[in-house]
Design an enzyme around this catalytic site. Structure first.
Site, PDB file in Angstrom:
ATOM      1  CG  ASN A  48      -1.643   1.281   1.337  1.00 40.85           C
ATOM      2  OD1 ASN A  48      -1.749   2.017   0.624  1.00 40.85           O
ATOM      3  ND2 ASN A  48      -2.390   1.327   2.604  1.00 40.85           N
ATOM      4  CE  LYS A  50      -0.154   3.043   4.476  1.00 39.37           C
ATOM      5  NZ  LYS A  50      -0.222   3.241   6.120  1.00 39.37           N
ATOM      6  CG  HIS A 104      -5.912   1.800   5.125  1.00 43.26           C
ATOM      7  ND1 HIS A 104      -5.388   2.858   6.033  1.00 43.26           N
ATOM      8  CD2 HIS A 104      -4.740   0.850   5.158  1.00 43.26           C
ATOM      9  CE1 HIS A 104      -4.170   2.419   6.562  1.00 43.26           C
ATOM     10  NE2 HIS A 104      -3.742   1.447   5.866  1.00 43.26           N
ATOM     11  CD  GLU A 131      -3.065   5.400   6.927  1.00 43.56           C
ATOM     12  OE1 GLU A 131      -2.803   5.391   5.610  1.00 43.56           O
ATOM     13  OE2 GLU A 131      -2.064   4.873   7.359  1.00 43.56           O
ATOM     14  CD  GLU A 167      -3.523  -2.847   7.285  1.00 44.29           C
ATOM     15  OE1 GLU A 167      -2.227  -2.902   6.788  1.00 44.29           O
ATOM     16  OE2 GLU A 167      -4.067  -1.873   6.914  1.00 44.29           O
ATOM     17  N   GLY A 216       2.206   2.259  10.635  1.00 48.87           N
ATOM     18  CA  GLY A 216       2.886   3.580  10.487  1.00 48.87           C
ATOM     19  C   GLY A 216       3.900   3.811  11.732  1.00 48.87           C
ATOM     20  CB  SER A 246       5.337  -1.682  11.984  1.00 55.33           C
ATOM     21  OG  SER A 246       4.783  -0.326  12.175  1.00 55.33           O
TER      22      SER A 246
HETATM   23  P1  PGA Z   1       2.907   0.323   7.863  1.00 59.11           P
HETATM   24  O1  PGA Z   1       1.303   0.434   7.017  1.00 59.11           O
HETATM   25  O2  PGA Z   1       3.387  -0.877   6.977  1.00 59.11           O
HETATM   26  O3  PGA Z   1       3.638   1.497   7.070  1.00 59.11           O
HETATM   27  O4  PGA Z   1       2.577   0.304   9.153  1.00 59.11           O
HETATM   28  C1  PGA Z   1       0.252  -0.759   6.755  1.00 59.11           C
HETATM   29  C2  PGA Z   1      -0.683  -0.351   5.997  1.00 59.11           C
HETATM   30  O5  PGA Z   1      -1.105   0.593   6.466  1.00 59.11           O
HETATM   31  O6  PGA Z   1      -1.513  -0.965   5.246  1.00 59.11           O
END
Ligand code: PGA
Length: 312
Positions: free
Chosen positions: A68, A70, A152, A154, A222, A228, A268
Site C-alpha cells: 500500500n 498510500k 483502511h 486511515e 491491521e 506506521g 509495521s
Molecule cells: P505500515 O502500513 O506498514 O507503514 O505500518 C500498513 C498499512 O497501512 O497498510
C-alpha cells in the site's frame, strides 16, 4: 449476506470450545492483549491443512502480499520502485499486489511486470457520475486494477468513513468484479479496554452484511496502533486475532469461507519481522505500507512465504 449478531469477547469461552489450543507466549513489551485471560493462540481443527504442501498454514488460500503505497511517490520515485520490483526474484507461490496513488496507476500498469497485480486504495461507493473528486470502480477496471483496499484505518479514522459505507463500497466493487482487501483493526485504546475482538468482529460483520460473496475478499487485520508506528504486533498477538477472525467466519459464514479466505496482517511489517510473522498458521500474507516503498525489502517480505514451507 446477513449474518448473526457479533459475538462479544465475553462469549469467547463458549465460542471457542472445541477448538484446539496451544499455550501462547505473548510479548509483554507490546500493548497488552485482552486475550491473555481468555484463549490466546487459538486454532481451528486441522481439516484445512496440507493443501499446498505447506504445513504452517491454517487457511487453504495462496499467500498474499499487498503493498500500500498510500499518498507517496512521484513519477521518478515510482519509476525506480517499479524497476526494482521488475528485477526482483519473487517466489512463485504468492499473490502480489501493489496499490499506487490513483494518479500513478496508469504509469505503474504500463511499466510493471504482469506478475504483480494493481490495486486501488479506495473506490466510489456506486456507479460514477456527479461525485467530485471520486474515482469509480468502472474507471479502476478500465485502467487495469484488479483490487481495491477498503476500510483502511486511515480512511476510517482520518477521513471518517463508517462501517456501513465501507460495506456498501465492498459490495459494489465485488459485484463489478474487483477483488477487495477488506481492512479491520482496533485502536490502541480499544485494545487496552479489552475491545479488540468486539471492534474487529463489528467491522467484519459490516462487510459480511453487505458482500454478495467472499470469493474475492482478502481480510487485512491491521491494528491501528501498529500502522506506521514501527510497533509491529508480536506474532502471537497477530495470530490470536487471525485465528479468532477465521473462527468468526466459520461460525457466521461457513467453514469453506473460513478456510479459503486469506487473512493477512498489516502494521509495521518489514523485511526483518515478516518471516517470524509468516510462520503463524493463520497469517496468510501481509499488507505493507512503508516497507513496500523499497523494492528489495518488499521482495523480502513477499519471499517470507518460504518460512511457511517448513519440513512437510
Ligand atoms: P505500515 O502500513 O506498514 O507503514 O505500518 C500498513 C498499512 O497501512 O497498510
Amino acid at each position: 449476506m446477513a449474518v448473526a449478531s457479533t459475538s462479544l469477547a465475553s462469549q469467547l469461552s463458549a465460542q471457542f470450545s472445541g477448538l484446539r489450543r496451544s499455550s501462547p507466549k505473548l510479548d509483554h513489551s507490546q500493548p497488552q492483549t485482552l486475550f491473555q485471560h481468555v484463549h490466546s493462540h487459538i486454532r481451528l481443527s486441522s481439516s484445512r491443512k496440507g493443501c499446498r504442501g505447506v504445513v504452517s498454514m491454517a487457511g487453504s488460500g495462496k499467500f498474499f502480499v499487498g503493498g500500500n503505497w498510500k499518498c507517496n511517490g512521484t513519477k521518478d520515485t515510482i519509476s525506480k520502485l517499479v524497476s526494482d520490483l521488475n528485477s526482483a526474484k519473487l517466489e512463485a507461490d504468492v499473490d502480489v499486489v501493489v496499490a499506487p496513488p490513483f494518479v500513478y496507476i496508469d504509469q505503474v500498469k504500463n511499466t510493471l511486470t504482469d506478475r504483480i497485480e494493481i490495486s486501488a486504495q479506495n473506490s466510489w461507493v456506486g456507479k460514477g457520475g456527479a461525485f467530485t473528486g471520486e474515482i469509480s470502480v468502472e474507471q479502476l477496471k478500465d485502467i487495469g486494477c484488479k483490487w481495491v483496499i477498503l476500510g483502511h484505518s486511515e480512511r476510517r479514522h482520518v477521513i471518517g468513513e463508517v462501517d456501513q459505507f465501507i460495506g456498501k463500497k465492498a459490495a459494489y466493487a465485488l459485484t463489478e468484479g474487483l477483488g477487495v482487501i477488506a481492512c479491520i483493526g482496533e485502536k490502541l485504546e480499544e485494545r487496552e479496554a479489552g475491545k479488540t475482538f468486539d471492534v474487529c468482529f463489528q467491522q467484519l460483520k459490516a462487510f459480511a452484511d453487505a458482500v454478495p460473496s467472499w470469493e474475492n475478499v482478502v481480510i487485512a487485520y491491521e491494528p491501528v496502533w501498529a500502522i506506521g508506528t514501527g510497533k509491529v504486533a508480536s506474532p502471537a498477538q497477530a495470530q490470536e486475532v487471525h485465528a479468532a477472525v477465521r473462527d468468526w467466519l466459520k461460525k457466521n459464514i461457513s467453514a469453506e469461507v473460513a478456510s479459503k479466505t486469506r487473512i493477512i496482517y498489516g502494521g509495521s511489517v518489514n523485511g526483518g519481522n515478516s518471516a517470524e510473522l509468516a510462520k503463524q498458521e493463520d497469517i496468510d500474507g501481509f499488507l505493507v505500507g512503508g516497507a513496500s516503498l523499497k523494492g528489495p525489502e518488499f521482495a523480502t517480505i513477499i519471499n517470507s512465504v518460504t518460512s511457511k514451507k517448513v519440513a512437510a
